[in-house]
Design an enzyme around this catalytic site. Structure first.
Site, PDB file in Angstrom:
ATOM      1  NE  ARG A  19      42.106  39.617  41.911  1.00  0.00           N
ATOM      2  CZ  ARG A  19      41.701  39.793  40.664  1.00  0.00           C
ATOM      3  NH1 ARG A  19      42.565  39.840  39.674  1.00  0.00           N
ATOM      4  NH2 ARG A  19      40.421  39.904  40.386  1.00  0.00           N
ATOM      5  CG  ASN A  37      42.333  36.060  41.306  1.00  0.00           C
ATOM      6  OD1 ASN A  37      42.550  36.202  42.503  1.00  0.00           O
ATOM      7  ND2 ASN A  37      41.222  36.496  40.737  1.00  0.00           N
TER       8      ASN A  37
END
Length: 91
Positions: A19, A37
């Site tokens: 990320r 996620n």
């Protein structure tokens, strides 16, 4: 032309700063949207911007950061909506 893409990245993509690196790449490319996620271990993102920039970010997602192992990227293209001013991590 501006586009929107929803991507789901499968493989070893959590716990490897995927990320964080996606945010860096998106900012470098001028792409807006988000990345998060998923409970099953995947990463999902929504990318908006110029087609060339979004395509470059999607291409990057096929390998991700050095510690990631990407097995598959699922891509859905949509019409541009202009929903986002920046790119961030969602929780």
């Amino acid at each position: 032309m501006k586009i929107r893409a929803i991507v789901t990245i499968k493989g070893l993509v959590q716990g490897v700063a995927f990320r964080h690196h996606t945010v860096q790449q998106a900012q470098r490319l001028g792409v807006s949207g988000w990345v998060k996620n998923l409970a099953g271990g995947d990463v999902q993102g929504c990318f908006e911007g110029e087609e060339e920039a979004v395509d470059a970010l999607v291409a990057w997602c096929h390998h991700g950061p050095s510690r990631a192992r990407v097995d598959r990227v699922i891509l859905e293209r949509e019409h541009y909506r202009g929903e986002f001013d920046d790119f961030d991590v969602r929780y």
